[in-house]
Design an enzyme around this catalytic site. Structure first.
Site, PDB file in Angstrom:
ATOM      1  N   SER A  92      16.311  73.310 -63.128  1.00 43.11           N
ATOM      2  CA  SER A  92      16.006  73.393 -61.691  1.00 43.11           C
ATOM      3  C   SER A  92      15.454  74.766 -61.335  1.00 43.11           C
ATOM      4  CB  SER A  92      17.278  73.217 -60.878  1.00 43.11           C
ATOM      5  OG  SER A  92      17.740  71.934 -61.032  1.00 43.11           O
ATOM      6  N   LYS A 124     -23.666  52.245 -32.693  1.00 42.97           N
ATOM      7  CA  LYS A 124     -22.365  51.555 -32.627  1.00 42.97           C
ATOM      8  C   LYS A 124     -22.116  50.664 -33.834  1.00 42.97           C
ATOM      9  CE  LYS A 124     -24.274  48.070 -29.498  1.00 42.97           C
ATOM     10  NZ  LYS A 124     -24.123  47.449 -28.176  1.00 42.97           N
ATOM     11  N   ASN A 132      12.021  61.366 -64.728  1.00 42.10           N
ATOM     12  CA  ASN A 132      12.590  61.624 -63.413  1.00 42.10           C
ATOM     13  C   ASN A 132      12.089  62.972 -62.903  1.00 42.10           C
ATOM     14  OD1 ASN A 132      14.473  62.479 -61.323  1.00 42.10           O
ATOM     15  ND2 ASN A 132      15.668  60.700 -61.928  1.00 42.10           N
ATOM     16  N   TYR A 152      -4.017  73.523 -58.262  1.00 41.28           N
ATOM     17  CA  TYR A 152      -5.210  74.189 -57.734  1.00 41.28           C
ATOM     18  C   TYR A 152      -5.017  75.694 -57.782  1.00 41.28           C
ATOM     19  CZ  TYR A 152      -9.050  74.899 -54.346  1.00 41.28           C
ATOM     20  OH  TYR A 152     -10.203  75.278 -53.720  1.00 41.28           O
ATOM     21  N   ARG A 161     -23.506  53.315 -24.186  1.00 39.54           N
ATOM     22  CA  ARG A 161     -22.161  53.292 -23.595  1.00 39.54           C
ATOM     23  C   ARG A 161     -21.057  53.663 -24.574  1.00 39.54           C
ATOM     24  NH1 ARG A 161     -21.682  47.639 -21.048  1.00 39.54           N
ATOM     25  NH2 ARG A 161     -23.456  47.153 -22.384  1.00 39.54           N
TER      26      ARG A 161
HETATM   27  C1  UD1 Z   1     -27.506  38.973 -24.516  1.00 39.81           C
HETATM   28  C2  UD1 Z   1     -28.082  37.625 -24.045  1.00 39.81           C
HETATM   29  C3  UD1 Z   1     -27.098  36.979 -23.090  1.00 39.81           C
HETATM   30  C4  UD1 Z   1     -25.769  36.807 -23.770  1.00 39.81           C
HETATM   31  C5  UD1 Z   1     -25.273  38.138 -24.295  1.00 39.81           C
HETATM   32  C6  UD1 Z   1     -24.030  37.943 -25.140  1.00 39.81           C
HETATM   33  C7  UD1 Z   1     -30.486  37.928 -24.025  1.00 39.81           C
HETATM   34  C8  UD1 Z   1     -31.690  38.131 -23.171  1.00 39.81           C
HETATM   35  N1  UD1 Z   1     -29.334  37.876 -23.365  1.00 39.81           N
HETATM   36  O1  UD1 Z   1     -27.434  39.791 -23.358  1.00 39.81           O
HETATM   37  O2  UD1 Z   1     -27.592  35.730 -22.697  1.00 39.81           O
HETATM   38  O3  UD1 Z   1     -24.838  36.251 -22.868  1.00 39.81           O
HETATM   39  O4  UD1 Z   1     -26.261  38.759 -25.144  1.00 39.81           O
HETATM   40  O5  UD1 Z   1     -23.461  39.157 -25.487  1.00 39.81           O
HETATM   41  O6  UD1 Z   1     -30.617  37.773 -25.208  1.00 39.81           O
HETATM   42  N2  UD1 Z   1     -31.235  44.461 -29.073  1.00 39.81           N
HETATM   43  C9  UD1 Z   1     -32.219  45.028 -29.857  1.00 39.81           C
HETATM   44  N3  UD1 Z   1     -33.413  45.340 -29.279  1.00 39.81           N
HETATM   45  C10 UD1 Z   1     -33.676  45.088 -27.974  1.00 39.81           C
HETATM   46  C11 UD1 Z   1     -32.662  44.514 -27.189  1.00 39.81           C
HETATM   47  C12 UD1 Z   1     -31.453  44.194 -27.767  1.00 39.81           C
HETATM   48  O7  UD1 Z   1     -32.020  45.266 -31.038  1.00 39.81           O
HETATM   49  O8  UD1 Z   1     -34.797  45.389 -27.543  1.00 39.81           O
HETATM   50  C13 UD1 Z   1     -29.940  44.137 -29.686  1.00 39.81           C
HETATM   51  C14 UD1 Z   1     -28.808  44.983 -29.127  1.00 39.81           C
HETATM   52  O9  UD1 Z   1     -28.610  46.132 -29.915  1.00 39.81           O
HETATM   53  C15 UD1 Z   1     -27.617  44.041 -29.221  1.00 39.81           C
HETATM   54  C16 UD1 Z   1     -28.240  42.660 -29.052  1.00 39.81           C
HETATM   55  O10 UD1 Z   1     -29.617  42.810 -29.350  1.00 39.81           O
HETATM   56  O11 UD1 Z   1     -26.992  44.078 -30.482  1.00 39.81           O
HETATM   57  C17 UD1 Z   1     -28.042  42.105 -27.647  1.00 39.81           C
HETATM   58  O12 UD1 Z   1     -28.715  42.915 -26.703  1.00 39.81           O
HETATM   59  P1  UD1 Z   1     -28.090  43.256 -25.295  1.00 39.81           P
HETATM   60  O13 UD1 Z   1     -29.043  44.097 -24.559  1.00 39.81           O
HETATM   61  O14 UD1 Z   1     -26.713  43.748 -25.449  1.00 39.81           O
HETATM   62  O15 UD1 Z   1     -28.075  41.815 -24.628  1.00 39.81           O
HETATM   63  P2  UD1 Z   1     -27.205  41.376 -23.397  1.00 39.81           P
HETATM   64  O16 UD1 Z   1     -27.795  41.913 -22.141  1.00 39.81           O
HETATM   65  O17 UD1 Z   1     -25.778  41.648 -23.641  1.00 39.81           O
END
Ligand code: UD1
Ligand code: CA
Length: 456
Positions: free
Chosen positions: A408, A24, A362, A372, A17
């Protein structure tokens, strides 16, 4: 005895996104990758070791995280099967044995050490799983904290929640602390029978409760748990980060007339009694010593400003600009890789690059150091108490001695000795009465032309 802690930083997301060519977590907040902020906060929570779970842009993400104060080992999550799966990518590090495991997200850079320390304290107090929660007016999309008889019993993801559960406004911030001795056994029980078919880290709550262990939520402010998924959220995070940093500086004795228009970098150092006027931007690497004034609309980067110096309005200090005590760099001046001696003045419309300028010298309006030649950069050296007349070009490499004076409009191509005067321009000539004769001739020519046109 102090408890050991391994942080597991999840940063394997696709960043879809963000619509970006890079992960990100590499996008800057306060001038450096957001993941570096997370690493710094972990260090402030007394954590020395981290396992970084990477996917996309693994090398760059690891480098950005490893630039900080933590010992980092990186683990690649090849398939993105959920937060529980992501944590287990760091199995090898977890298996080494730590008192506490703290899971944090690389895209949540506003988190401070307070909630992290509180979560670790809750482990010390005998809990096995500690969730960092927050209250929000709009819980859509978050996991809801299910609390029964005062105890946290489950976290329900949005997609799996009943209509009744969806009304809960106490949510999971995503970050979690786990009893290190039990962590792997608990994590290995996570399955993927849910609406998304993912391995949810959040299932740990139900798993630990079923095993007779204790889960608890500690509360943190909603802003600290803001995750970055879109550019709009990135801008929001930047705004909050800037507000915090300005506030810290003001509390430390820096005056800002319109703080909301001053932009800081992660490493901006500003001393007491510095005045910062509106619309000033500090890029990385700037130090401003006490009592200096940064006038409106100035842009500083990689610059050092000594006590009592003044900059701007509308000045640009580029990397390597080094202003001595009480030095002045005024409007529409650019300084790059140059020392401006104590009390020296560069007040108007000037470019000083690759130069050394002595004390109290000054530099007249419109002076340019021509550093350059189209291929190489060259140095200009100007001594103390010298005077460079307005609109002079100093063609480097060149030097001007102490107490020397440049007339100058000069183009200076040869070294000027101390105390000498240098003229580098055509000598002025005076023709008495010549203006009158010239004007009469021009008028006669104009009249003759008109007569010719009228006669046609
Ligand atoms: C997660 C939580 C949710 C919470 C929310 C807060 C879980 C299942 N859900 O949801 O309860 O309210 O965060 O923001 O944990 N990531 C990985 N590998 C993966 C999946 C995720 O590295 O396979 C990383 C993502 O890059 C991110 C973080 O884990 O930095 C959270 O993953 P994301 O998919 O955003 O979780 P949410 O659905 O937002
Ligand atoms: Ca998220």
């Amino acid at each position: 005895m102090k408890r050991t802690c391994l942080a597991v930083i999840l940063a394997a997301g696709e960043s879809t996104r963000m619509k970006s060519s890079m992960s990100k977590v590499l996008h800057p907040v306060g001038g450096r990758p957001m993941i570096a902020h997370v690493v710094d906060t972990l260090a402030r929570a007394e954590i020395g070791t981290a396992a970084l779970v990477v996917g996309r842009d693994a090398a760059a993400v690891t480098a950005a995280a490893a630039a900080g104060p933590l010992r980092i080992s990186a683990f690649t999550q090849t398939e993105r099967l959920g937060t529980g799966h992501a944590v287990l990518a760091a199995r090898e590090a977890i298996a080494k044995g730590h008192d506490d495991i703290l899971v944090v997200f690389g895209d949540t850079p506003l988190i401070t050490e307070g909630p992290l320390l509180a979560a670790r304290q809750a482990l010390t107090d005998g809990n096995d799983v500690v969730v960092i929660g927050f209250h929000t007016a709009d819980p859509t999309g978050y996991g809801r904290l299910i609390i029964k008889e005062g105890r946290l019993v489950a976290i329900r993801e949005q997609r799996d929640a009943t209509d009744e559960e969806k009304k809960i406004t106490y949510c999971n911030g995503g970050l979690m602390a786990i009893n290190g001795a039990k962590a792997l056994a608990l994590l290995d029980q996570i399955g993927n029978t849910n609406a998304k078919g993912e391995y949810y880290l959040t299932d740990l709550v139900e798993i630990v409760v079923a095993a007779g262990g204790k889960a608890i939520a500690v509360e943190a402010p909603e802003t600290e748990l803001t995750g970055c998924n879109t550019r709009a959220e990135l801008a929001y995070i930047e705004r909050i980060w800037q507000q915090r940093r300005r506030h810290e500086l003001m509390i430390a004795g820096v005056s800002m007339i319109a703080p909301e228009t001053v932009f800081l970098s992660y490493d901006t150092q500003i001393g007491q009694d510095v005045l910062i006027e509106p619309n000033v931007v500090f890029g990385p690497g700037v130090t401003v010593e006490s009592g200096a004034v940064i006038h409106a609309f100035s842009h500083l980067e990689g610059a050092y400003v000594s006590t009592g110096a003044t900059v701007g309005p509308y000045a640009r200090l580029r990397p390597g600009a080094n202003l001595g005590e009480g030095a002045k760099v005024g409007n529409f001046c650019e300084v790059k890789q140059a020392e401006i001696g104590a009390g020296a003045k560069v007040n108007h419309l000037t470019y000083i690059g690759d130069a050394f300028i002595g004390e109290k010298t000054n530099i007249g309006a419109g002076t340019i150091t021509c550093n350059y030649d189209g291929v190489n950069k060259h140095i200009t050296r100007i001594g103390a108490n010298a005077f460079i007349g307005s609109n002079s070009s100093l063609v480097a490499p060149v030097s001007v001695g102490d107490d020397a004076l440049v007339a100058s409009g000069s183009v200076i191509t040869q070294d000027v000795p101390a105390e000498a005067v240098a003229f580098g321009r055509a000598r002025q000539e005076i023709k008495p009465g010549r203006a009158t004769t010239l004007r009469a001739r021009y008028q006669a020519e104009k009249a003759a032309k008109k007569a010719k046109v009228d006669g046609q």
